[in-house]
Design a protein around this motif. Structure first.
Motif, PDB file in Angstrom:
ATOM      1  N   LEU A  60      -9.253  51.953  36.319  1.00 45.41           N
ATOM      2  CA  LEU A  60      -8.810  53.174  35.644  1.00 45.41           C
ATOM      3  C   LEU A  60      -9.034  54.590  36.475  1.00 45.41           C
ATOM      4  CD1 LEU A  60     -10.663  52.451  31.686  1.00 45.41           C
ATOM      5  CD2 LEU A  60      -8.360  52.211  32.352  1.00 45.41           C
TER       6      LEU A  60
ATOM      7  N   ARG B  75      -8.313  45.832  35.071  1.00 46.74           N
ATOM      8  CA  ARG B  75      -8.287  47.112  35.479  1.00 46.74           C
ATOM      9  C   ARG B  75      -8.882  48.491  35.923  1.00 46.74           C
ATOM     10  NH1 ARG B  75      -2.882  46.505  36.307  1.00 46.74           N
ATOM     11  NH2 ARG B  75      -2.410  44.779  35.171  1.00 46.74           N
TER      12      ARG B  75
ATOM     13  N   ASN C 161     -16.482  52.556  28.980  1.00 46.48           N
ATOM     14  CA  ASN C 161     -16.168  51.652  30.116  1.00 46.48           C
ATOM     15  C   ASN C 161     -16.819  51.570  31.583  1.00 46.48           C
ATOM     16  OD1 ASN C 161     -13.247  50.746  29.656  1.00 46.48           O
ATOM     17  ND2 ASN C 161     -13.009  53.729  29.757  1.00 46.48           N
TER      18      ASN C 161
ATOM     19  N   ASN D 105     -11.655  48.930  33.543  1.00 43.73           N
ATOM     20  CA  ASN D 105     -11.158  48.461  32.220  1.00 43.73           C
ATOM     21  C   ASN D 105     -12.106  47.540  31.445  1.00 43.73           C
ATOM     22  OD1 ASN D 105      -9.727  49.023  29.881  1.00 43.73           O
ATOM     23  ND2 ASN D 105      -7.721  48.071  30.220  1.00 43.73           N
ATOM     24  N   LYS D 106     -13.256  47.535  30.978  1.00 48.17           N
ATOM     25  CA  LYS D 106     -13.773  46.986  30.489  1.00 48.17           C
ATOM     26  C   LYS D 106     -15.180  47.510  29.798  1.00 48.17           C
ATOM     27  CE  LYS D 106     -15.167  42.514  30.514  1.00 48.17           C
ATOM     28  NZ  LYS D 106     -14.851  41.080  30.012  1.00 48.17           N
TER      29      LYS D 106
END
Lengths: 312, 261
Positions: free
Chosen positions: B10, B8, B56, B25-26
């Motif tokens: 963010l 996603r 992130n 989102n990683k």
């Protein structure tokens, strides 16, 4: 390497249609074979022969990314026969031949039987060690129709067309996506093929991303390669070996020396390596050779020949 | 697994009129200079270096074509396909006196490197360049840190009128750098590499090429005549590795045909 060590190193040379290979590992078509620089790097890293990416009659960009997606035990690819213009490809091939110290296999495709012959004629002027007819790409059916390699009759016509246009030894690359690969093998041998590569990628298959409900590959489907298809490749090579006299290059899921030996025992005189590079990088060629030698030493084999077709 | 995982977005930050940062989102352990293949379903998949590694992941992108135009139309909360990190060749911090030379959005992959450089007791000079003052990336972020910051703009609206290379060339005559790191338009990087080679200063540069697999098997991004793969052996190379190669002269398009720079 020290000279005395070289002397002790077991000879694992093999031959294909009269051409000697220093070892049985061949860079398979479609992998790291776009440029001369890349092909020469693979030759220098220890491959016994190198195969170009398939050369086509006209410039093609291939499919939009993603063209490759990994799956458990392999990957799907649908690059879509991308290639530069024929002139650029021939220039590159000439350069590769000048620089390579191992046999060079020029993979080619045509959109019609006639075009295969024309391509063979043009490429032969540059004098690669072999031609390899890609009659088995599983990813272009929407554009080009069913691959020629799916029917014995069309496989034979392409083979004959090429043989009438060249004096070079011809390898025909077969697809596993047929009900009886023996019939195809017999047909191309009768039509004059000097060797057979088996197998091209399997399927095609599909991967759908479930968050978006969209197939990952832009072509939606792609040929499956890697360890997942090794048992199919071994079976195909085994059946072909029982059916024809011409030598076989066994391709499909080879990642280790043990895989290569299994393929040799099924009847292959040499093995193609492609997807295995994803796991072991380009050192895979020299490492597999070392692993073959180690096996031969520990199991008491003195020549590679003793392994070829031993499972029959 | 070399298959896209949907992550996603963010948040999105506008950095300059043409540059945006996407916060993903990683969280992964990646090294400065590494990249990911980002997939917009039914559009395309392209390589992007990380502009932030802690927490992130972030990527910072300039709108240059159809893919980045599509990327710029995505919103906070949208999904994007991610596979990576890729690139065995990454920036390695060495030396005491360091110079970072960045052209435009080329500063993005250099930011994690700058973070790492500043963790040690080192003297850091950063030269950033852009067409005009408004396009200079992260002036404020760099100014607030222990950095000797120099700027160059094509139109002279901020700092030296001219290029990053002009500033670098003058600087190497005065300061003896232990290392130069660079990313930016290829012709600019070629000049940086030439300066570094001439002055015998070890130099690393991050290259861009059309990529397909991103993991070193398709052969699309191999450099002439060494056959080094930008995606796997790079994307960061030393100036020595690139000397006498296609670098600064040509690259290849999707068909594999050469395109002059």
């Amino acid at each position: 390497m020290k000279e005395n060590k070289l002397k002790k190193m077991k000879d694992i040379s093999t031959s294909l249609a009269g051409v000697k290979l220093r070892n049985p590992t061949i860079l398979a078509s479609g992998i790291l074979g776009i440029t001369t620089a890349s092909l020469i790097r693979i030759a220098n890293s220890g491959a016994g022969a190198i195969t170009t990416k398939s050369i086509g009659p006209v410039k093609r960009e291939g499919y939009v990314n993603p063209v490759i997606v990994e799956v458990p035990c392999g990957m799907l690819n649908a690059v879509g026969l991308a290639c530069p213009s024929l002139d650029d490809s021939l220039g590159g091939l000439k350069d590769t031949l000048r620089k390579a110290d191992v046999p060079v296999i020029a993979s080619l495709y045509g959109r019609t039987v006639k075009e295969f012959g024309e391509m063979a004629e043009k490429i032969s002027e540059v004098k690669p060690d072999f031609l390899e007819a890609n009659i088995s790409c599983p990813n272009i059916e929407n554009e080009f129709g069913k691959p020629f390699g799916t029917e014995p009759e069309t496989s034979a016509r392409v083979t004959e067309g090429i043989k009438n246009s060249t004096k070079l030894p011809l390898i025909v690359k077969l697809t596993p996506n047929v009900s009886d690969i023996k019939e195809i093998a017999k047909a191309v041998e009768s039509a004059g093929a000097d060797a057979i590569s088996a197998i091209n990628s399997y399927g095609p298959g599909m991967v759908i991303n479930i968050e978006t409900a969209i197939p990952v590959l832009s072509n939606k489907v792609g040929g499956l390669s890697g360890p997942a298809i090794k048992p199919i490749a071994v079976r195909c090579v085994y059946e072909i070996h029982e059916t024809v006299e011409i030598p076989i290059i066994g391709i499909g899921g080879i990642q280790t020396g043990r895989d290569a030996i299994e393929m040799l025992m099924a009847g292959a005189a040499a093995v193609g390596i492609g997807t295995g590079i994803m796991k072991r990088d380009i050192k895979i060629f020299s490492e597999i050779c070392e692993e073959i030698r180690n096996f031969m030493n520990s199991e008491g084999y003195s020549k590679l020949n003793e392994l070829i077709g031993k499972a029959h | 697994m070399n298959a896209p995982e949907m992550v996603r977005i963010l948040g999105i930050r506008t950095e300059t009129p043409t540059v945006k940062t996407f916060i993903l989102n990683k969280k992964i352990r990646a090294k400065p200079g590494q990249f990911a293949m980002l997939w917009i379903p039914e559009v395309d998949e392209k390589p992007f270096s990380f502009s932030k590694l802690d927490g992130n992941l972030e990527i910072t992108v300039k709108e240059v074509g159809p893919f980045t135009r599509k990327l710029f139309s995505l919103k906070k909360g949208d999904l994007i396909g991610f596979r990576g990190p890729y690139g065995d060749g990454c920036f390695r911090v060495k030396g005491k006196r360091i110079c970072v030379a960045a052209g435009g959005v080329g500063l993005a992959p250099l930011m994690p490197l700058i973070d790492e450089i500043l963790k040690g007791n080192r003297d850091l000079t950063v030269i950033i360049g852009a067409v005009t003052e408004k396009e200079l990336l992260w002036m404020d972020r760099l100014e607030s840190r222990k950095i000797d910051l120099l700027t160059a703009t094509d139109d002279g609206t901020c700092g030296k009128k001219g290029s990053v290379c002009d500033v670098l060339k003058k600087l190497v005559g005065k300061t003896r750098f232990d290392r130069i790191y660079s990313c930016g338009p290829e012709l600019m990087m070629k000049r940086v590499a030439d300066i570094a080679l001439k002055e015998k200063i070890p130099c690393q540069l991050s290259l861009e090429r059309y990529m397909k697999c991103g993991m070193g098997i398709c052969g699309q991004c191999c450099i002439d005549p060494t056959g080094l793969r930008v995606c796997k052996d790079g994307p960061v190379f030393t100036a020595k590795e690139l000397r006498g190669t296609e670098f600064g002269r040509y690259n290849r398009n999707a068909s594999g045909s050469r395109c002059d720079l």
